[in-house]
Scaffold this motif. Structure first.
Motif, PDB file in Angstrom:
ATOM      1  N   TRP A 152       0.776  -1.178  -0.041  1.00  0.00           N
ATOM      2  CA  TRP A 152      -0.090   0.008  -0.135  1.00  0.00           C
ATOM      3  C   TRP A 152       0.809   1.172  -0.115  1.00  0.00           C
ATOM      4  O   TRP A 152       0.472   2.421  -0.372  1.00  0.00           O
ATOM      5  CB  TRP A 152      -0.896  -0.020   1.161  1.00  0.00           C
ATOM      6  CG  TRP A 152      -1.973  -1.134   1.011  1.00  0.00           C
ATOM      7  CD1 TRP A 152      -2.553  -1.845   0.023  1.00  0.00           C
ATOM      8  CD2 TRP A 152      -2.710  -1.796   1.938  1.00  0.00           C
ATOM      9  NE1 TRP A 152      -3.654  -2.816   0.389  1.00  0.00           N
ATOM     10  CE2 TRP A 152      -3.399  -2.741   1.705  1.00  0.00           C
ATOM     11  CE3 TRP A 152      -2.440  -1.388   3.512  1.00  0.00           C
ATOM     12  CZ2 TRP A 152      -4.192  -3.556   2.192  1.00  0.00           C
ATOM     13  CZ3 TRP A 152      -3.410  -2.241   4.341  1.00  0.00           C
ATOM     14  CH2 TRP A 152      -4.133  -3.366   3.567  1.00  0.00           C
ATOM     15  N   SER A 153       2.086   1.431   0.348  1.00  0.00           N
ATOM     16  CA  SER A 153       2.894   2.236   0.182  1.00  0.00           C
ATOM     17  C   SER A 153       3.271   2.519  -1.007  1.00  0.00           C
ATOM     18  O   SER A 153       3.944   3.677  -1.448  1.00  0.00           O
ATOM     19  CB  SER A 153       4.253   2.054   1.250  1.00  0.00           C
ATOM     20  OG  SER A 153       5.297   1.337   0.688  1.00  0.00           O
ATOM     21  N   GLU A 154       3.192   1.584  -2.099  1.00  0.00           N
ATOM     22  CA  GLU A 154       3.688   1.692  -3.619  1.00  0.00           C
ATOM     23  C   GLU A 154       2.587   1.508  -4.520  1.00  0.00           C
ATOM     24  O   GLU A 154       2.821   2.173  -5.651  1.00  0.00           O
ATOM     25  CB  GLU A 154       4.445   0.774  -3.752  1.00  0.00           C
ATOM     26  CG  GLU A 154       5.786   0.225  -2.920  1.00  0.00           C
ATOM     27  CD  GLU A 154       6.435  -0.974  -3.196  1.00  0.00           C
ATOM     28  OE1 GLU A 154       6.096  -1.849  -3.867  1.00  0.00           O
ATOM     29  OE2 GLU A 154       7.731  -1.186  -2.474  1.00  0.00           O
ATOM     30  N   SER A 155       1.261   1.246  -3.971  1.00  0.00           N
ATOM     31  CA  SER A 155       0.090   1.192  -4.864  1.00  0.00           C
ATOM     32  C   SER A 155      -0.667   1.003  -4.119  1.00  0.00           C
ATOM     33  O   SER A 155      -0.974   0.995  -3.113  1.00  0.00           O
ATOM     34  CB  SER A 155       0.213  -0.185  -5.850  1.00  0.00           C
ATOM     35  OG  SER A 155       0.171  -1.307  -5.170  1.00  0.00           O
ATOM     36  N   ASN A 156      -2.187   1.199  -5.136  1.00  0.00           N
ATOM     37  CA  ASN A 156      -3.673   1.330  -4.382  1.00  0.00           C
ATOM     38  C   ASN A 156      -4.211   0.418  -4.900  1.00  0.00           C
ATOM     39  O   ASN A 156      -5.099   0.692  -6.051  1.00  0.00           O
ATOM     40  CB  ASN A 156      -4.083   2.665  -4.607  1.00  0.00           C
ATOM     41  CG  ASN A 156      -5.378   2.847  -3.927  1.00  0.00           C
ATOM     42  OD1 ASN A 156      -5.516   2.194  -2.822  1.00  0.00           O
ATOM     43  ND2 ASN A 156      -5.968   3.911  -4.277  1.00  0.00           N
ATOM     44  N   PRO A 157      -4.408  -0.846  -4.667  1.00  0.00           N
ATOM     45  CA  PRO A 157      -5.128  -2.183  -4.835  1.00  0.00           C
ATOM     46  C   PRO A 157      -6.601  -2.128  -4.318  1.00  0.00           C
ATOM     47  O   PRO A 157      -6.862  -1.803  -3.207  1.00  0.00           O
ATOM     48  CB  PRO A 157      -4.381  -3.082  -4.954  1.00  0.00           C
ATOM     49  CG  PRO A 157      -3.685  -2.962  -3.551  1.00  0.00           C
ATOM     50  CD  PRO A 157      -3.369  -1.434  -3.539  1.00  0.00           C
ATOM     51  N   HIS A 158      -7.386  -2.263  -5.301  1.00  0.00           N
ATOM     52  CA  HIS A 158      -8.911  -2.300  -4.742  1.00  0.00           C
ATOM     53  C   HIS A 158      -9.304  -3.681  -5.522  1.00  0.00           C
ATOM     54  O   HIS A 158      -9.453  -3.743  -6.774  1.00  0.00           O
ATOM     55  CB  HIS A 158      -9.718  -1.264  -5.354  1.00  0.00           C
ATOM     56  CG  HIS A 158     -11.150  -1.239  -4.696  1.00  0.00           C
ATOM     57  ND1 HIS A 158     -11.704  -0.775  -3.631  1.00  0.00           N
ATOM     58  CD2 HIS A 158     -12.164  -2.046  -5.413  1.00  0.00           C
ATOM     59  CE1 HIS A 158     -12.926  -1.111  -3.542  1.00  0.00           C
ATOM     60  NE2 HIS A 158     -13.269  -1.722  -4.475  1.00  0.00           N
ATOM     61  N   VAL A 159      -9.924  -4.645  -4.740  1.00  0.00           N
ATOM     62  CA  VAL A 159     -10.080  -5.879  -5.293  1.00  0.00           C
ATOM     63  C   VAL A 159     -11.615  -6.270  -4.801  1.00  0.00           C
ATOM     64  O   VAL A 159     -12.120  -6.382  -3.495  1.00  0.00           O
ATOM     65  CB  VAL A 159      -9.466  -6.900  -4.712  1.00  0.00           C
ATOM     66  CG1 VAL A 159      -9.511  -8.296  -5.199  1.00  0.00           C
ATOM     67  CG2 VAL A 159      -7.830  -6.559  -5.012  1.00  0.00           C
ATOM     68  N   VAL A 217      -8.444  -3.528  -9.720  1.00  0.00           N
ATOM     69  CA  VAL A 217      -7.924  -2.325 -10.151  1.00  0.00           C
ATOM     70  C   VAL A 217      -6.855  -1.858  -9.144  1.00  0.00           C
ATOM     71  O   VAL A 217      -6.884  -1.917  -8.147  1.00  0.00           O
ATOM     72  CB  VAL A 217      -8.871  -1.353 -10.248  1.00  0.00           C
ATOM     73  CG1 VAL A 217      -8.212  -0.160 -10.892  1.00  0.00           C
ATOM     74  CG2 VAL A 217     -10.175  -1.888 -11.199  1.00  0.00           C
ATOM     75  N   VAL A 218      -5.828  -1.863  -9.790  1.00  0.00           N
ATOM     76  CA  VAL A 218      -4.482  -1.448  -9.213  1.00  0.00           C
ATOM     77  C   VAL A 218      -4.148  -0.011  -9.816  1.00  0.00           C
ATOM     78  O   VAL A 218      -3.700   0.172 -10.956  1.00  0.00           O
ATOM     79  CB  VAL A 218      -3.197  -2.363  -9.272  1.00  0.00           C
ATOM     80  CG1 VAL A 218      -2.081  -1.899  -8.509  1.00  0.00           C
ATOM     81  CG2 VAL A 218      -3.673  -3.864  -8.731  1.00  0.00           C
ATOM     82  N   ARG A 219      -4.003   0.852  -8.862  1.00  0.00           N
ATOM     83  CA  ARG A 219      -3.465   2.245  -9.290  1.00  0.00           C
ATOM     84  C   ARG A 219      -2.056   2.697  -8.653  1.00  0.00           C
ATOM     85  O   ARG A 219      -1.996   2.271  -7.487  1.00  0.00           O
ATOM     86  CB  ARG A 219      -4.319   3.384  -8.806  1.00  0.00           C
ATOM     87  CG  ARG A 219      -6.038   3.304  -9.653  1.00  0.00           C
ATOM     88  CD  ARG A 219      -6.944   4.130  -8.976  1.00  0.00           C
ATOM     89  NE  ARG A 219      -8.302   3.830  -9.763  1.00  0.00           N
ATOM     90  CZ  ARG A 219      -8.762   4.207 -10.866  1.00  0.00           C
ATOM     91  NH1 ARG A 219      -7.971   5.002 -11.543  1.00  0.00           N
ATOM     92  NH2 ARG A 219      -9.931   4.112 -11.160  1.00  0.00           N
ATOM     93  N   ASP A 220      -1.404   3.590  -9.395  1.00  0.00           N
ATOM     94  CA  ASP A 220      -0.190   4.179  -8.631  1.00  0.00           C
ATOM     95  C   ASP A 220      -0.702   5.108  -7.530  1.00  0.00           C
ATOM     96  O   ASP A 220      -1.958   5.491  -7.427  1.00  0.00           O
ATOM     97  CB  ASP A 220       0.822   4.514  -9.610  1.00  0.00           C
ATOM     98  CG  ASP A 220       0.374   5.794 -10.352  1.00  0.00           C
ATOM     99  OD1 ASP A 220      -0.565   6.538  -9.913  1.00  0.00           O
ATOM    100  OD2 ASP A 220       1.117   6.221 -11.352  1.00  0.00           O
ATOM    101  N   LEU A 221      -0.007   5.555  -6.657  1.00  0.00           N
ATOM    102  CA  LEU A 221      -0.140   6.609  -5.760  1.00  0.00           C
ATOM    103  C   LEU A 221      -0.738   7.903  -6.354  1.00  0.00           C
ATOM    104  O   LEU A 221      -1.378   8.674  -5.347  1.00  0.00           O
ATOM    105  CB  LEU A 221       0.942   6.649  -4.806  1.00  0.00           C
ATOM    106  CG  LEU A 221       1.277   5.488  -3.999  1.00  0.00           C
ATOM    107  CD1 LEU A 221       2.523   5.739  -3.041  1.00  0.00           C
ATOM    108  CD2 LEU A 221       0.338   4.916  -3.454  1.00  0.00           C
ATOM    109  N   ALA A 222      -0.650   8.319  -7.650  1.00  0.00           N
ATOM    110  CA  ALA A 222      -1.035   9.429  -7.943  1.00  0.00           C
ATOM    111  C   ALA A 222      -2.466   9.093  -8.868  1.00  0.00           C
ATOM    112  O   ALA A 222      -3.013  10.075  -9.247  1.00  0.00           O
ATOM    113  CB  ALA A 222      -0.080   9.835  -9.102  1.00  0.00           C
ATOM    114  N   GLY A 223      -2.896   7.909  -8.665  1.00  0.00           N
ATOM    115  CA  GLY A 223      -4.021   7.711  -9.067  1.00  0.00           C
ATOM    116  C   GLY A 223      -4.276   7.024 -10.556  1.00  0.00           C
ATOM    117  O   GLY A 223      -5.317   6.723 -11.303  1.00  0.00           O
TER     118      GLY A 223
END
Length: 127
Positions: free
Chosen positions: A60-67, A87-93
């Protein structure tokens, strides 16, 4: 609607909800003390709740996954295959991945003992 026993589906839905809410403690209480969890973005596995905590914290410090679980399937082995939309996003979205894949769970004594990421079969009959 699945014929899978309601307690197992309820357990898995709670685990996904806790993961998506970043509520590590709520997710970890749903796992056995020797849970095996894949390091999907790094390779290999972690074992035990504290290793899962460390892996998720790093992830979560590297990416923003939603499952989101889409469907649940009973397998002959007694495991449960879950069709998930991830859906996996980078920290900028920005979207890094948007895909359907399988999560195969082993449940023991009402807790998650193992999870593995796997491709979905081309034809998976609902349980």
């Amino acid at each position: 609607m699945s014929d899978q026993p309601a307690p197992e589906i309820k357990l898995l839905r709670a685990a996904y909800a806790a993961f998506n809410a970043r509520d590590i403690d709520a997710a970890l209480v749903l796992m056995t003390a020797d849970v095996a969890w894949p390091k999907a973005f790094k390779g290999g596995f972690v074992r035990g709740p504290e290793e899962v905590r460390a892996y998720w914290t790093e992830q979560w410090s590297e990416s923003n996954p939603h499952v989101e679980p889409v469907s649940f399937y009973s397998e002959e082995s007694g495991r449960i295959l879950v069709d998930v939309h991830q859906v996996v996003r980078d920290l900028a979205g920005a979207v890094l991945a948007d895909e359907h894949l399988g999560h195969r769970f082993t449940i023991e004594h009402g807790l998650i003992q193992a999870m593995e990421v796997c491709p979905l079969p081309s034809s998976t009959p609902k349980a």
